[in-house]
Design a protein around this motif. Structure first.
Motif, PDB file in Angstrom:
ATOM      1  N   GLU A 108     -24.620 101.901 -51.223  1.00  0.00           N
ATOM      2  CA  GLU A 108     -25.639 101.575 -50.235  1.00  0.00           C
ATOM      3  C   GLU A 108     -25.461 102.598 -49.120  1.00  0.00           C
ATOM      4  N   GLY A 141     -30.331 102.503 -51.596  1.00  0.00           N
ATOM      5  CA  GLY A 141     -29.380 102.453 -52.695  1.00  0.00           C
ATOM      6  C   GLY A 141     -29.423 103.782 -53.418  1.00  0.00           C
ATOM      7  N   TYR A 154     -36.032  94.665 -51.784  1.00  0.00           N
ATOM      8  CA  TYR A 154     -35.430  95.877 -52.342  1.00  0.00           C
ATOM      9  C   TYR A 154     -36.333  96.432 -53.424  1.00  0.00           C
TER      10      TYR A 154
END
Lengths: 375, 331
Positions: free
Chosen positions: A320, A108, A87
């Motif tokens: 998300e 995100g 991420y």
């Protein structure tokens, strides 16, 4: 004078040391060492993680969820050795852009997708479209530095006027009225805002507009549009300015206030008692939110004028973003399994100690059923 | 300094005739080298054209979607149904902070260069030169951190002093607050461009014709008079080119500015009060959260910076060309 300078120097050194140790700690989190590095907490949860899929899962976006993601990724990859999750906290805008280019499995974001972005997502999501799944919530604290004032109560119109340079002194009548017992000094208010575009600014100005539309005339946006004040870069930047500057006030995620030992404002929302910025109080405010997305799209609209007891309305909900249908076949199993874990009770409860607010049960249930329907 | 362009602008008379006169076939080494150098030259043009085309295409998208005057509007709001953004504040901030930096850095740099080349004893001169060059190798984020944690807290005194004596000009009036203003940026940029201006100037001063200097000394001139009459006129165009190199760095500096400045979309007449912004700082702080259109808008502002830099460099070339008689090529 000399004493003062020395104090500043010590403080500067402390900030530097903090930055270095912080960087070291973060890089430690980011390392691939997954052999039980998370300690008891993560290994206890590992039992409930269902591993599916293999390979690399790429995701990027909001930096506000970075710490939550780090903890989740560590727990998840500790349990599922076949999957590595990467991420990148590049910021919500960049996260959405790379997702819409089809480079990441999910993104995100601090704010829900705009209609035109949903339209664009239909190219990537064959036969479906992108949906918002609320996952991480958290209070935005309003921190201040006023000598001799340990407890300060403000309400939305006063906050709006302070940040729009209409109230310029700490002993202003409007502030006095809300704090009859405090010894407010005759000191200039130094309001700090973010110099970079930010989801925190977006959510904070949404609150000001939603709760005090008469006092806050600007449209909510990621770019700061208030009048006057000073700017600094990043939550770390504004919070350290508040620490350094006498008479300063600013907004940032609660964890920065806790880490910097900065006093935070209690909000007079109309509830019986002024509400403090805490994780639990933020969860209570999120429970008041309405779902505005259609179907499995769970975009939320927070109720900024809530008068519920202990509900702290300046909260940020980050999402998300994934396709409801048409996710890439090679990443779908891993995406589903990871999102199932982070929306599970274990996943959500592990957030509390990081300064994030777990989703209220009702919303978490909806998120879980939306995740299990991803295809 | 000017020898390079004057050589390259002259037609290369020797290469083509040599092969045709002698009648012999061109040797493979020559042909390969010709191909390589021609290829590199063409590649450079292609790359530049590609960059220019990319910048222009995305800028056109942005500017045609702008609901305000791109050149004169005072705000930067690219999200929302009616995006409104303009570069007025950024252009002002970029130019003003760079000009401040030049005002501070150039005299100091010339002083250091003269000291190294004409005053300092040998043993001191070369280490000093190395230290100056080392300054150029410090990454700009380090300057930014130093500026934010050390320079800014220590500037309050200077700013209040300037306010006391020059506050009446309006330019130097200072309201209390953290001194995170354009003037601070100027000071920091001055330190950052010092090494490049110094080391180029030093090289130029060292090349001043020894005969001129010795002649002046023989006529009884003092060392300062030697410098004023022979070294400075000779080095002028070199110093100007050096300053332009420094100015190029100052115009495009990103991270250091972003850490030291408290930006806002207002033009503040006082250089000591927080406010303003620069192109590079604005791009750095807004890029990560920008959507696609926002990125286009930032790219458009980058194009303007590109044009400003081109104009500055063009002006510098004209100044240098006018002073050709002093340049090293004719000495």
């Amino acid at each position: 004078m000399k004493q003062l300078q020395r104090k500043n120097r010590v403080r500067a050194l402390a900030v530097g040391a903090l930055a270095v140790t912080g960087a070291l700690a973060l890089s430690a989190c980011g390392s691939d060492d997954t052999s039980g590095g998370g300690g008891a907490a993560s290994s206890a949860k590992a039992g409930n993680i269902k591993c599916e899929g293999k390979g690399k899962l790429l995701a990027s976006g909001s930096s506000a969820q970075k710490n939550a993601m780090d903890a989740w990724v560590q727990a998840y990859s500790g349990a599922c050795k076949d999957t590595s999750i990467n991420y990148q906290p590049t910021g919500s805008g960049a996260g959405i852009t790379t997702f819409l280019q089809g480079q990441t499995a999910f993104a995100g974001s601090d704010s829900a997708l705009k209609p035109e972005e949903v339209e664009k997502s239909k190219k990537i999501c064959k036969g479906g479209q992108a949906i918002n799944l609320p996952m991480v919530g958290g209070p935005i604290a309003v921190g201040y530095n006023v000598p001799g004032v340990d407890s300060l109560v403000l309400d939305a119109p006063t906050l709006a006027k302070i940040f729009d340079s209409e109230i310029t002194k700490w002993n202003d009548e409007a502030i006095k009225k809300l704090n009859p017992d405090a010894k407010l000094p005759d000191l200039k208010i130094q309001a700090f805002h973010r110099s970079d575009d930010s989801g925190t600014t977006d959510n904070f100005t949404k609150y000001l507009k939603g709760a005090a539309p008469d006092a806050w005339k600007h449209e909510p946006a990621k770019t700061w549009e208030g009048k006057g004040g000073q700017a600094a870069s990043g939550s770390a930047g504004v919070s350290s300015q508040v620490k350094q500057t006498s008479g300063a006030i600013s907004y940032f995620e609660l964890s920065y206030a806790t880490a910097g030992k900065i006093n935070t404002v209690k909000l007079n929302t109309g509830a019986k008692a002024p509400v403090e910025a805490t994780v639990d109080n933020a969860s209570k405010a999120i429970a008041e939110a309405k779902q505005v997305g259609q179907g499995s799209d769970l975009a939320l609209k927070l109720n900024y004028t809530t008068k519920a007891e202990d509900a702290y309305p300046i909260t940020l909900v980050t999402y998300e973003i994934a396709c409801d249908k048409g996710n890439k076949a090679e990443t779908l199993p891993a995406t589903k399994s990871f999102l199932t874990y982070i929306s599970s009770k274990d996943g959500q409860n592990s957030l509390k100690e990081l300064g994030y607010a777990p989703l209220p049960t009702e919303i978490a249930d909806k998120v879980r059923s939306a995740v299990s329907a991803l295809s | 300094m000017n020898s390079a362009p004057s050589i390259s602008s002259a037609p290369p008379p020797s290469a083509p005739p040599a092969s045709s006169v002698s009648g012999k076939a061109v040797r493979p080494g020559d042909r390969i080298f010709l191909g390589l150098s021609r290829g590199s030259g063409i590649a450079l043009l292609v790359i530049m054209a590609a960059i220019a085309a990319f910048l222009t295409v995305r800028s056109v998208i942005a500017i045609s979607g702008d609901h305000a005057n791109f050149l004169t509007y005072f705000e930067w709001n690219t999200s929302g149904p009616e995006p409104k953004f303009g570069i007025a504040v950024l252009a002002f901030g970029t130019v003003v902070s760079s000009v401040i930096a030049m005002f501070i850095a150039v005299p100091v740099a010339v002083g250091i260069a003269l000291f190294i080349s004409h005053y300092a004893p040998r043993r001191l001169a070369s280490p000093l030169g190395y230290v100056i060059d080392l300054l150029a190798a410090v990454p700009s984020i380090i300057y930014g951190l130093w500026g934010a944690l050390f320079l800014v807290p220590h500037l309050t005194g200077l700013f209040s002093w300037l306010d006391d004596y020059f506050g009446w000009t309006g330019i130097f009036s200072y309201a209390d607050g953290a001194p995170r203003a354009l003037f601070t940026v100027g000071i920091l940029l001055a330190i950052m461009i010092l090494p490049i201006v110094t080391s180029v100037s030093r090289e130029v001063f060292l090349q001043a014709p020894k005969m001129h200097e010795e002649a002046a000394l023989a006529l009884g001139a003092t060392r300062w008079e030697v410098i004023r009459m022979s070294v400075l006129p000779f080095g002028r165009s070199g110093v100007i080119s050096a300053s332009m190199l420094g100015l190029g760095r100052a115009l495009g500096e990103t991270m250091a500015v972003a850490t030291v400045l408290s930006p806002s979309f207002l033009i503040n007449v006082s250089l000591l009060n927080p406010g303003g912004g620069t192109f590079a700082q604005n791009i750095a702080s807004k890029f990560s959260e920008a959507d696609e259109f926002g990125q286009d808008a930032l790219i458009a502002s980058g194009l303007v910076l590109f044009v400003i830099t081109l104009l500055v460099n063009g002006a510098a070339r004209m100044i240098i060309a006018r002073r050709k008689e002093y340049s090293g090529a004719n000495a």
